[in-house]
Design a protein around this motif. Structure first.
Motif, PDB file in Angstrom:
ATOM      1  N   MET A  19       0.860  -0.988   0.136  1.00  0.00           N
ATOM      2  CA  MET A  19       0.046  -0.067   0.660  1.00  0.00           C
ATOM      3  C   MET A  19       0.794   1.344   0.004  1.00  0.00           C
ATOM      4  O   MET A  19       0.643   2.386  -0.566  1.00  0.00           O
ATOM      5  CB  MET A  19      -0.884   0.038   1.209  1.00  0.00           C
ATOM      6  CG  MET A  19      -1.987  -0.813   1.000  1.00  0.00           C
ATOM      7  SD  MET A  19      -2.616  -1.043   2.748  1.00  0.00           S
ATOM      8  CE  MET A  19      -4.212  -2.384   2.901  1.00  0.00           C
ATOM      9  N   ALA A  20       1.872   1.298   0.961  1.00  0.00           N
ATOM     10  CA  ALA A  20       2.862   2.110   0.638  1.00  0.00           C
ATOM     11  C   ALA A  20       3.379   2.798  -0.393  1.00  0.00           C
ATOM     12  O   ALA A  20       3.755   3.485  -0.289  1.00  0.00           O
ATOM     13  CB  ALA A  20       4.068   1.865   2.224  1.00  0.00           C
ATOM     14  N   LEU A  21       3.829   1.886  -1.109  1.00  0.00           N
ATOM     15  CA  LEU A  21       4.445   1.530  -2.634  1.00  0.00           C
ATOM     16  C   LEU A  21       3.311   2.715  -3.830  1.00  0.00           C
ATOM     17  O   LEU A  21       4.438   2.859  -5.109  1.00  0.00           O
ATOM     18  CB  LEU A  21       5.300   0.791  -3.188  1.00  0.00           C
ATOM     19  CG  LEU A  21       6.225   0.788  -2.226  1.00  0.00           C
ATOM     20  CD1 LEU A  21       7.346  -0.504  -2.284  1.00  0.00           C
ATOM     21  CD2 LEU A  21       7.635   0.898  -2.092  1.00  0.00           C
ATOM     22  N   ALA A  22       2.581   2.156  -3.112  1.00  0.00           N
ATOM     23  CA  ALA A  22       1.280   2.531  -4.366  1.00  0.00           C
ATOM     24  C   ALA A  22       1.525   3.808  -4.736  1.00  0.00           C
ATOM     25  O   ALA A  22       1.824   4.802  -4.161  1.00  0.00           O
ATOM     26  CB  ALA A  22      -0.140   2.963  -4.015  1.00  0.00           C
ATOM     27  N   GLY A  23       1.740   4.125  -6.508  1.00  0.00           N
ATOM     28  CA  GLY A  23       2.432   5.082  -7.443  1.00  0.00           C
ATOM     29  C   GLY A  23       3.055   5.614  -7.880  1.00  0.00           C
ATOM     30  O   GLY A  23       3.873   6.644  -8.393  1.00  0.00           O
ATOM     31  N   THR A  24       4.885   4.627  -6.700  1.00  0.00           N
ATOM     32  CA  THR A  24       6.432   4.267  -6.981  1.00  0.00           C
ATOM     33  C   THR A  24       6.064   3.462  -8.240  1.00  0.00           C
ATOM     34  O   THR A  24       5.476   2.694  -8.765  1.00  0.00           O
ATOM     35  CB  THR A  24       6.451   4.438  -6.303  1.00  0.00           C
ATOM     36  OG1 THR A  24       6.322   3.105  -5.311  1.00  0.00           O
ATOM     37  CG2 THR A  24       5.842   5.360  -4.291  1.00  0.00           C
ATOM     38  N   ARG A  25       7.574   3.013  -8.823  1.00  0.00           N
ATOM     39  CA  ARG A  25       7.787   2.642  -9.445  1.00  0.00           C
ATOM     40  C   ARG A  25       8.785   1.264  -8.851  1.00  0.00           C
ATOM     41  O   ARG A  25       9.952   0.769 -10.288  1.00  0.00           O
ATOM     42  CB  ARG A  25       8.599   2.800 -10.653  1.00  0.00           C
ATOM     43  CG  ARG A  25       7.662   3.699 -11.195  1.00  0.00           C
ATOM     44  CD  ARG A  25       9.046   4.481 -12.807  1.00  0.00           C
ATOM     45  NE  ARG A  25       7.539   5.553 -13.996  1.00  0.00           N
ATOM     46  CZ  ARG A  25       8.015   6.121 -14.706  1.00  0.00           C
ATOM     47  NH1 ARG A  25       9.186   6.159 -15.218  1.00  0.00           N
ATOM     48  NH2 ARG A  25       6.836   6.496 -15.339  1.00  0.00           N
ATOM     49  N   VAL A  26       8.817   2.108  -7.329  1.00  0.00           N
ATOM     50  CA  VAL A  26      10.386   0.784  -6.355  1.00  0.00           C
ATOM     51  C   VAL A  26       9.229  -1.204  -6.604  1.00  0.00           C
ATOM     52  O   VAL A  26       7.952  -1.011  -5.965  1.00  0.00           O
ATOM     53  CB  VAL A  26       9.664   1.311  -5.230  1.00  0.00           C
ATOM     54  CG1 VAL A  26      11.028  -0.014  -4.451  1.00  0.00           C
ATOM     55  CG2 VAL A  26      10.370   2.351  -5.084  1.00  0.00           C
ATOM     56  N   PRO A  27      10.536  -1.898  -7.025  1.00  0.00           N
ATOM     57  CA  PRO A  27       8.983  -3.389  -7.169  1.00  0.00           C
ATOM     58  C   PRO A  27       9.119  -3.512  -5.963  1.00  0.00           C
ATOM     59  O   PRO A  27      10.410  -3.597  -5.526  1.00  0.00           O
ATOM     60  CB  PRO A  27      10.660  -3.900  -7.949  1.00  0.00           C
ATOM     61  CG  PRO A  27      11.375  -2.878  -8.180  1.00  0.00           C
ATOM     62  CD  PRO A  27      11.654  -1.423  -7.836  1.00  0.00           C
ATOM     63  N   LEU A  28       8.335  -4.589  -5.508  1.00  0.00           N
ATOM     64  CA  LEU A  28       8.219  -5.121  -3.858  1.00  0.00           C
ATOM     65  C   LEU A  28       8.526  -6.826  -4.134  1.00  0.00           C
ATOM     66  O   LEU A  28       7.770  -7.153  -4.809  1.00  0.00           O
ATOM     67  CB  LEU A  28       6.772  -4.815  -4.017  1.00  0.00           C
ATOM     68  CG  LEU A  28       5.817  -5.164  -2.660  1.00  0.00           C
ATOM     69  CD1 LEU A  28       6.514  -5.385  -1.733  1.00  0.00           C
ATOM     70  CD2 LEU A  28       4.679  -5.283  -2.520  1.00  0.00           C
ATOM     71  N   VAL A  29       8.772  -6.997  -3.330  1.00  0.00           N
ATOM     72  CA  VAL A  29       9.714  -8.431  -3.293  1.00  0.00           C
ATOM     73  C   VAL A  29       8.690  -9.163  -1.988  1.00  0.00           C
ATOM     74  O   VAL A  29       8.487  -8.322  -0.404  1.00  0.00           O
ATOM     75  CB  VAL A  29      10.743  -8.899  -3.169  1.00  0.00           C
ATOM     76  CG1 VAL A  29      11.005 -10.298  -2.983  1.00  0.00           C
ATOM     77  CG2 VAL A  29      11.068  -8.835  -4.654  1.00  0.00           C
ATOM     78  N   ALA A  30       7.860 -10.223  -1.598  1.00  0.00           N
ATOM     79  CA  ALA A  30       6.724 -10.460  -0.789  1.00  0.00           C
ATOM     80  C   ALA A  30       7.599 -11.311  -0.456  1.00  0.00           C
ATOM     81  O   ALA A  30       7.829 -12.496  -1.359  1.00  0.00           O
ATOM     82  CB  ALA A  30       5.488 -10.529  -0.765  1.00  0.00           C
ATOM     83  N   SER A  31       8.399 -11.954   0.937  1.00  0.00           N
ATOM     84  CA  SER A  31       8.519 -12.685   1.648  1.00  0.00           C
ATOM     85  C   SER A  31       7.638 -13.147   1.796  1.00  0.00           C
ATOM     86  O   SER A  31       7.692 -12.806   3.285  1.00  0.00           O
ATOM     87  CB  SER A  31       9.880 -12.120   2.152  1.00  0.00           C
ATOM     88  OG  SER A  31      10.463 -13.472   2.723  1.00  0.00           O
TER      89      SER A  31
END
Length: 375
Positions: free
Chosen positions: A111-123
């Motif tokens: 949710m925090a990265l919404a609208g950013t281009r930072v790739p998220l890895v869910a561990s």
């Protein structure tokens, strides 16, 4: 290292006094990544003055946001504040990749990265079956799945249990196992011998069956003590069971121990009576320390680590208590078997070394930073 150092942001709910396997994995993996030259920041929601249970490498930037009760269920207001805090950290740090550790880390991070281009890895560190008991968490994961550049699972079996939409973007990254070669256990031992188990005191671990099985064989094996290391909501029930079975002088419940390696080193036999495991980190650590191990043949996770009559025994049969008692007594009464199975342990888990697992993490993170999807 052949590529440039990465700027990495890790988010986890808490590292304060929890003593869990996933937290230990983060400590080990992050230390190896920073040793390789990567820049790391770990954000948690612990109080600012709290102490991390597992040592975090001092080269890692540590942010303790101090939001909400990290040992209980998260409330909506707390979650909103945590999302804002993580977004502030991500905006400031501008990481190449952000990694959310367990659902309590990767849900607010997504949710925090919404609208950013930072790739998220869910561990991910548990079976999807867990989320069927907490439907809201499962729903949130499904709704946010499209925001995950990748999802890690700790075994092929765990990965196979996830819905296709998540499973298709999952990669298997097992837990690393640490053991110091100079601190291997002595399966023979001295006059008093220790049967060790390590794990949180709750239903999944099935300590009640272990205590009942030990009660069957303790009178014939007076030199053995049962040591149950861990803490949890079932402590009062286990203490009552121990007393009712007349085992107070033969069973120790020391709680959570800081130096877990010393526990493995001081034991002669390890047992994990769990009904199921995602990976079985305690079993893998025991094997790495040269301990023979006993578990149930029908326990996922355990039956992938213990090789029957190679590095331990797998109890099987309809009567779990009797089957476990038989397997334990077979090893408790044979120094030769304990030595042979213990000697096979370290080699059987060598491919789970911290360096080997960090190699796989590093490869994944470079892929994510480059914006390349998994195939």
């Amino acid at each position: 290292m052949t590529e440039h150092p990465l700027n990495l942001l890790f988010v986890i709910k808490s590292l304060d006094s929890r003593g869990g396997g996933a937290e230990r994995v983060l400590s080990d993996v992050s230390a190896e990544l920073v040793r390789r030259g990567h820049r790391l920041t770990i954000v948690s929601f612990d109080p600012p003055g709290s102490t991390d249970f597992y040592k975090i490498d001092p080269r890692i930037a540590r942010v303790k946001a101090g939001i909400g009760n990290v040992r209980g269920k998260s409330r909506i207001g707390e979650t909103i504040k945590r999302i804002a805090a993580v977004r502030k950290a991500a905006t400031s740090l501008r990481p190449d990749v952000a990694i959310g550790w367990m659902h309590s880390g990767y849900i607010p991070l997504a949710m925090a990265l919404a609208g950013t281009r930072v790739p998220l890895v869910a561990s991910e560190h548990i079976d999807f079956s867990h989320y069927r008991t907490v439907p809201m968490q499962g729903l949130m994961i499904r709704l946010l799945a499209s925001r995950f550049a990748s999802v890690t699972a700790i075994s092929d079996r765990v990965r196979s249990g996830f819905p296709p939409g998540l499973r298709d973007r999952m990669i298997v990254l097992p837990n690393p196992v640490t053991a110091e070669p100079e601190r291997l256990a002595d399966p023979v031992g001295g006059a008093e011998k220790i049967l060790l188990t390590v794990g949180r005191l709750f239903d999944q671990k099935d300590h009640r069956t272990l205590v009942a099985a030990f009660a069957r064989i303790a009178p014939r094996n007076p030199q053995w003590r049962l040591r149950i290391v861990g803490e949890g909501e079932l402590r009062p029930d286990l203490e009552k069971q121990v007393e009712e079975l007349g085992l107070k002088s033969k069973v120790d419940l020391p709680g959570v121990i800081d130096d877990i390696s010393a526990e493995y080193d001081g034991a002669q036999l390890f047992v994990l009576p769990s009904k199921y495991e995602s990976f079985g980190l305690a079993t893998a650590e025991a094997l790495a320390h040269g301990l023979p191990a006993v578990g149930f043949a029908d326990c996922p996770g355990t039956n992938e680590l213990i090789k029957h009559e190679v590095n331990g025994l797998l109890a099987q049969g309809g009567d779990r208590e009797a089957a476990l008692a038989d397997a334990l007594e077979r090893l408790m009464t044979s120094e030769g078997l304990r030595q042979a199975y213990g000697a096979a342990g370290p080699k059987s888990v060598a491919h789970f070394s911290v360096a080997a697992i960090a190699d796989r993490w590093e490869s994944l993170l470079y892929l994510m930073a480059a914006g390349r999807a998994l195939t």
